[in-house]
Design an enzyme around this catalytic site. Structure first.
Site, PDB file in Angstrom:
ATOM      1  N   GLY A   1     -15.294  29.057   4.268  1.00  0.00           N
ATOM      2  CA  GLY A   1     -14.191  28.664   5.152  1.00  0.00           C
ATOM      3  C   GLY A   1     -13.496  29.880   5.727  1.00  0.00           C
ATOM      4  O   GLY A   1     -14.000  30.996   5.659  1.00  0.00           O
ATOM      5  N   ASN A   2     -12.341  29.663   6.309  1.00  0.00           N
ATOM      6  CA  ASN A   2     -11.567  30.786   6.854  1.00  0.00           C
ATOM      7  C   ASN A   2     -10.077  30.489   6.724  1.00  0.00           C
ATOM      8  O   ASN A   2      -9.687  29.416   6.261  1.00  0.00           O
ATOM      9  CB  ASN A   2     -11.963  31.054   8.307  1.00  0.00           C
ATOM     10  CG  ASN A   2     -11.735  29.844   9.167  1.00  0.00           C
ATOM     11  OD1 ASN A   2     -10.605  29.453   9.408  1.00  0.00           O
ATOM     12  ND2 ASN A   2     -12.813  29.214   9.611  1.00  0.00           N
ATOM     13  N   ARG A   3      -9.259  31.453   7.146  1.00  0.00           N
ATOM     14  CA  ARG A   3      -7.818  31.363   6.849  1.00  0.00           C
ATOM     15  C   ARG A   3      -7.002  30.647   7.915  1.00  0.00           C
ATOM     16  O   ARG A   3      -5.780  30.643   7.854  1.00  0.00           O
ATOM     17  CB  ARG A   3      -7.264  32.776   6.659  1.00  0.00           C
ATOM     18  CG  ARG A   3      -7.772  33.424   5.385  1.00  0.00           C
ATOM     19  CD  ARG A   3      -7.331  34.868   5.310  1.00  0.00           C
ATOM     20  NE  ARG A   3      -5.896  35.018   5.370  1.00  0.00           N
ATOM     21  CZ  ARG A   3      -5.282  36.170   5.621  1.00  0.00           C
ATOM     22  NH1 ARG A   3      -6.005  37.252   5.840  1.00  0.00           N
ATOM     23  NH2 ARG A   3      -3.967  36.227   5.659  1.00  0.00           N
ATOM     24  N   SER A   4      -7.647  30.031   8.895  1.00  0.00           N
ATOM     25  CA  SER A   4      -6.863  29.382   9.948  1.00  0.00           C
ATOM     26  C   SER A   4      -6.075  28.190   9.394  1.00  0.00           C
ATOM     27  O   SER A   4      -6.634  27.327   8.726  1.00  0.00           O
ATOM     28  CB  SER A   4      -7.802  28.903  11.062  1.00  0.00           C
ATOM     29  OG  SER A   4      -7.072  28.120  11.967  1.00  0.00           O
TER      30      SER A   4
END
Ligand code: CTP
Length: 399
Positions: A201-204
């Site tokens: 995933g990512n931090r958005s």
């Protein structure tokens, strides 16, 4: 925007907390003016903590600062939630006997009143007449909801959910310049599955995308939100489609393209996905080493641009670029990169920001460069303010 929240003395006063939080989370500056009776139901400390501002309900302190006039001038919007029958009566008759009513008589800002009381009181001819008087003077009334009241009774009279009050109040001062425009916003960050329980995933957080959706709805647009793994409460948005992976997002976007006037992609899309997703759970006992093979995901925005051309559509495409700049690079470099991306992806606008050193993620403020073929400008402020600047630029593209 400076929003003044008036709280009057009814059992629903505790729900004002949600309204205050709703406005501050959207980046507005909130000042709370409770009546003396409201403070019997909710403490000033709670109101101060949630609004990040001192709470003062006394007409007769700091008289030298003429505070009712200062507060009246400062406000861009005044929202009374909850409004009791007694408050509505005093306001309709111009009885300025406390700080809140003095401010209301002095302000030229839009006033939104959200009544809450028992059904009999709401339907009493005196209240009905007072509400009509306020409406005829341009006051926006948010109709009370139907439901369980304080006793065992139920009927119209409940204070609506705080999200409904917040969006109702904001739409009451909306420009309406995007009325009739269908805008699709893909917000959040994709998750690429590794196995049955894990993902990349990512931090958005999706906050900038949600601010765009809030601003576009407030300006009259018909917004379809594609929510990509967003944890925030989305109940205020009328049209939400939840997706998770890049493949799900691609399907949703392809479906929305033909009917959208604008597609905005503040989404953090994974550039890669796992080549072979395990159907079960990867297990440490079975292998001490594990290699993950990644394959590139398609560039969705470029794909939309190609399909737009093939189908002869005029959908405006807006990309968002999170760039990592070094300490010696400045906004000129950001502009160069945004222009290059605009051309490479063949889209109408790129909103670029510098995300080095963890700036921006999950924050309420943003600083971006908005670049189209004809214009470029720097926008700085709360994510809602930035959203409105982006929408102003999109509005120009409609010609
Ligand atoms: N985007 C997309 N599909 C992808 C990756 C990104 O549609 N596979 C979109 C993003 O949602 C964003 C825009 O493209 O609106 C720009 O994202 P960015 O990651 O900056 O683009 P990249 O093409 O990956 O550029 P870079 O080579 O700088 O990483």
């Amino acid at each position: 925007m400076h929003i003044l929240v008036g709280v009057t003395g009814g059992i629903a006063a505790y729900k004002a907390a949600g309204v205050i939080r709703g406005f501050t989370e959207l980046g507005h500056t909130v000042k709370v003016l409770p009546t003396q009776n409201a403070l019997r139901f909710i403490g000033a400390t709670t109101l101060e903590a949630l609004s990040h501002n001192v709470v003062d309900s006394d007409l007769y302190t700091d008289v030298d600062s003429v505070k009712h006039i200062a507060l009246a001038k400062e406000a861009d919007l005044v929202v009374i939630a909850p409004a009791t029958a007694a408050f509505i009566a005093r306001y309709a008759h111009g009885i300025a006997d406390d700080l809140l009513l003095n401010v209301l008589l002095a302000t030229t800002a839009k006033v939104v009143v959200s009544p809450a009381m028992h059904t009999e009181m709401w339907q009493h001819p005196a209240t009905v007449e007072n509400i009509e008087t306020l409406r005829s003077r341009g006051v926006e009334i948010i109709e009370p909801a139907f439901g369980r009241l304080t006793g065992d009774d139920s009927g119209p009279g409940r204070l609506p959910e705080s999200e409904a009050i917040v969006s109702g109040a904001l739409s009451s001062i909306a420009k309406g310049d995007l009325t009739g425009k269908r805008i699709t916003i893909a917000a959040g960050g994709t998750r690429e599955p590794i196995d049955a329980v894990r993902y990349i995933g990512n931090r958005s957080s999706g906050k900038q995308g949600l601010a765009l959706a809030d601003a576009a709805i407030a300006r009259g647009a018909d917004v379809n939100l594609i929510a990509i793994n967003i944890e925030a409460d989305l109940s205020r948005f009328p049209k939400v489609r939840n997706v998770s992976s890049t493949a799900d997002l691609a399907t949703a976007l392809d479906e929305m393209l033909p009917t959208s006037n604008v597609i905005m992609m503040p989404a953090a899309v994974s550039d890669f996905r796992v080549a072979k997703v395990e159907s079960g759970k990867l297990n440490r006992q079975e292998s001490q080493e594990q290699e993950l093979k990644l394959v590139a995901n398609p560039d969705l925005l470029s794909g939309l641009s190609k399909t737009r051309q093939e189908l002869g559509l005029s959908t405006i495409l807006v990309g968002f670029a999170a760039e990592v700049l070094s300490e010696t690079q400045d906004s000129a470099e950001l502009l160069d990169r945004a222009k290059a991306k605009l051309a490479r992806k063949n889209v109408d606008m790129i909103v670029a920001n510098d995300v080095s050193h963890g700036a921006v993620f999950d924050q309420d403020h943003n600083s971006v460069m908005i670049v189209s073929n004809s214009d470029s400008l720097l926008s700085k402020g709360t994510k809602l303010e930035v959203a409105n600047d982006v929408l102003d630029e999109i509005f120009k593209l409609f010609g």
